[in-house]
Design an enzyme around this catalytic site. Structure first.
Site, PDB file in Angstrom:
ATOM      1  N   HIS A 214       0.846  -1.203   0.000  1.00 38.87           N
ATOM      2  CA  HIS A 214       0.000   0.000   0.000  1.00 38.87           C
ATOM      3  C   HIS A 214       0.879   1.250   0.000  1.00 38.87           C
ATOM      4  O   HIS A 214       0.613   2.213  -0.728  1.00 38.87           O
ATOM      5  CB  HIS A 214      -0.876   0.050   1.264  1.00 38.87           C
ATOM      6  CG  HIS A 214      -1.887  -1.048   1.390  1.00 38.87           C
ATOM      7  ND1 HIS A 214      -1.973  -1.857   2.497  1.00 38.87           N
ATOM      8  CD2 HIS A 214      -2.878  -1.452   0.552  1.00 38.87           C
ATOM      9  CE1 HIS A 214      -2.973  -2.710   2.345  1.00 38.87           C
ATOM     10  NE2 HIS A 214      -3.527  -2.501   1.170  1.00 38.87           N
TER      11      HIS A 214
ATOM     12  N   LYS B  86     -17.647  -6.986   7.229  1.00 43.82           N
ATOM     13  CA  LYS B  86     -16.392  -7.736   7.155  1.00 43.82           C
ATOM     14  C   LYS B  86     -15.694  -7.695   8.517  1.00 43.82           C
ATOM     15  O   LYS B  86     -15.545  -6.621   9.103  1.00 43.82           O
ATOM     16  CB  LYS B  86     -15.494  -7.092   6.089  1.00 43.82           C
ATOM     17  CG  LYS B  86     -14.419  -7.985   5.542  1.00 43.82           C
ATOM     18  CD  LYS B  86     -13.845  -7.379   4.275  1.00 43.82           C
ATOM     19  CE  LYS B  86     -12.397  -7.749   4.073  1.00 43.82           C
ATOM     20  NZ  LYS B  86     -11.790  -7.050   2.955  1.00 43.82           N
TER      21      LYS B  86
ATOM     22  N   ARG C 273      -1.274  -5.585  -8.712  1.00 42.61           N
ATOM     23  CA  ARG C 273      -0.148  -6.451  -8.351  1.00 42.61           C
ATOM     24  C   ARG C 273       0.132  -7.482  -9.424  1.00 42.61           C
ATOM     25  O   ARG C 273       1.267  -7.817  -9.720  1.00 42.61           O
ATOM     26  CB  ARG C 273      -0.453  -7.185  -7.036  1.00 42.61           C
ATOM     27  CG  ARG C 273      -0.434  -6.298  -5.825  1.00 42.61           C
ATOM     28  CD  ARG C 273      -1.003  -6.972  -4.619  1.00 42.61           C
ATOM     29  NE  ARG C 273      -2.410  -7.266  -4.798  1.00 42.61           N
ATOM     30  CZ  ARG C 273      -3.219  -7.680  -3.845  1.00 42.61           C
ATOM     31  NH1 ARG C 273      -2.744  -7.877  -2.623  1.00 42.61           N
ATOM     32  NH2 ARG C 273      -4.489  -7.916  -4.078  1.00 42.61           N
TER      33      ARG C 273
ATOM     34  N   SER D 280      -2.747  -7.893   2.826  1.00 43.74           N
ATOM     35  CA  SER D 280      -2.985  -7.807   4.281  1.00 43.74           C
ATOM     36  C   SER D 280      -3.401  -9.177   4.823  1.00 43.74           C
ATOM     37  O   SER D 280      -2.985  -9.564   5.917  1.00 43.74           O
ATOM     38  CB  SER D 280      -4.075  -6.783   4.587  1.00 43.74           C
ATOM     39  OG  SER D 280      -3.687  -5.519   4.146  1.00 43.74           O
TER      40      SER D 280
HETATM   41  O1  PNS Z   1      -8.543  -3.074   0.235  1.00 41.75           O
HETATM   42  P1  PNS Z   1      -9.776  -3.599  -0.443  1.00 41.75           P
HETATM   43  O2  PNS Z   1     -10.674  -4.285   0.556  1.00 41.75           O
HETATM   44  O3  PNS Z   1      -9.463  -4.443  -1.640  1.00 41.75           O
HETATM   45  O4  PNS Z   1     -10.567  -2.290  -0.986  1.00 41.75           O
HETATM   46  C1  PNS Z   1     -11.749  -2.404  -1.712  1.00 41.75           C
HETATM   47  C2  PNS Z   1     -12.463  -1.043  -1.841  1.00 41.75           C
HETATM   48  C3  PNS Z   1     -12.639  -0.371  -0.501  1.00 41.75           C
HETATM   49  C4  PNS Z   1     -11.643  -0.136  -2.730  1.00 41.75           C
HETATM   50  C5  PNS Z   1     -13.828  -1.345  -2.517  1.00 41.75           C
HETATM   51  O5  PNS Z   1     -14.436  -2.401  -1.858  1.00 41.75           O
HETATM   52  C6  PNS Z   1     -14.774  -0.158  -2.501  1.00 41.75           C
HETATM   53  O6  PNS Z   1     -14.572   0.827  -3.180  1.00 41.75           O
HETATM   54  N1  PNS Z   1     -15.836  -0.270  -1.671  1.00 41.75           N
HETATM   55  C7  PNS Z   1     -16.822   0.770  -1.486  1.00 41.75           C
HETATM   56  C8  PNS Z   1     -18.191   0.340  -2.031  1.00 41.75           C
HETATM   57  C9  PNS Z   1     -18.334   0.660  -3.489  1.00 41.75           C
HETATM   58  O7  PNS Z   1     -18.128   1.772  -3.933  1.00 41.75           O
HETATM   59  N2  PNS Z   1     -18.720  -0.383  -4.254  1.00 41.75           N
HETATM   60  C10 PNS Z   1     -18.991  -0.283  -5.673  1.00 41.75           C
HETATM   61  C11 PNS Z   1     -17.813  -0.652  -6.498  1.00 41.75           C
HETATM   62  S1  PNS Z   1     -18.262  -0.713  -8.197  1.00 41.75           S
END
Ligand code: PNS
Length: 158
Positions: free
Chosen positions: A17, A41, A90, A127
């Site tokens: 990150h 979660k 990645r 993570s």
């Molecule tokens: O670190 P992560 O868990 O891979 O991050 C994922 C994240 C937070 C970037 C993604 O889940 C997100 O943007 N969630 C917010 C909900 C949202 O906007 N969902 C629609 C996506 S099309």
């Protein structure tokens, strides 16, 4: 002001990150690191703990602000007047999921997603894997900031 958001769970922040956040901070005037509040979660660290860790390990960059959000990321972007999201890629396995999300986000709001290739020295990090390694006694020194390392050991083995 050229501003971008780096969103994620950051449970906890890893050197992968930080690679993306640090490089984004050199390209933009301000980087907002936004921690997702996700009550569905199960997380190891609370949102506030994750924010504190992120603030501490990004303060040297000077132009990184840490915040939290819930709901849709694009709504947060609109509300904060952030036109673009920066994501690290990645490997090809990240691509399908990230492409779909980028396309949906653009379709909903015209918020752009910019992909940055994660540095090869950290591209194998996640993570979840880090937590698993620490839980079973493995060594993650050098893969996460020292502060995070100590908190992980304390939380998972303490
Ligand atoms: O670190 P992560 O868990 O891979 O991050 C994922 C994240 C937070 C970037 C993604 O889940 C997100 O943007 N969630 C917010 C909900 C949202 O906007 N969902 C629609 C996506 S099309």
């Amino acid at each position: 002001m050229r501003r971008v958001v780096c969103p994620g769970s950051f449970d906890p922040v890893t050197n992968g990150h930080l690679d993306i956040i640090g490089r984004a901070s050199r390209q933009y005037d301000e980087v907002v690191v936004a921690v997702l509040i996700n009550i569905e979660k199960k997380s190891l660290f609370t949102v506030e703990e994750r924010i504190e860790m992120l603030q501490s390990v990004t303060k040297e960059y000077g132009n990184v602000r840490v915040d939290k959000f819930h709901g849709l990321l694009v709504d947060y972007c609109k509300q904060q007047e952030i036109p673009a999201i920066v994501k690290g890629l990645r490997a090809i396995s990240d691509f399908d999921y990230e492409l779909q999300m980028a396309q949906l986000n653009y379709r909903m709001s015209e918020v752009e997603t910019l992909f940055m290739a994660t540095g090869p020295e950290v591209s194998f990090l996640s993570s979840s894997r880090i937590k698993e390694i620490v839980r079973y006694g493995g060594d993650v020194a050098g893969l996460v900031p020292d502060l995070v390392h100590d908190l992980l050991v304390e939380r998972l083995r303490g």
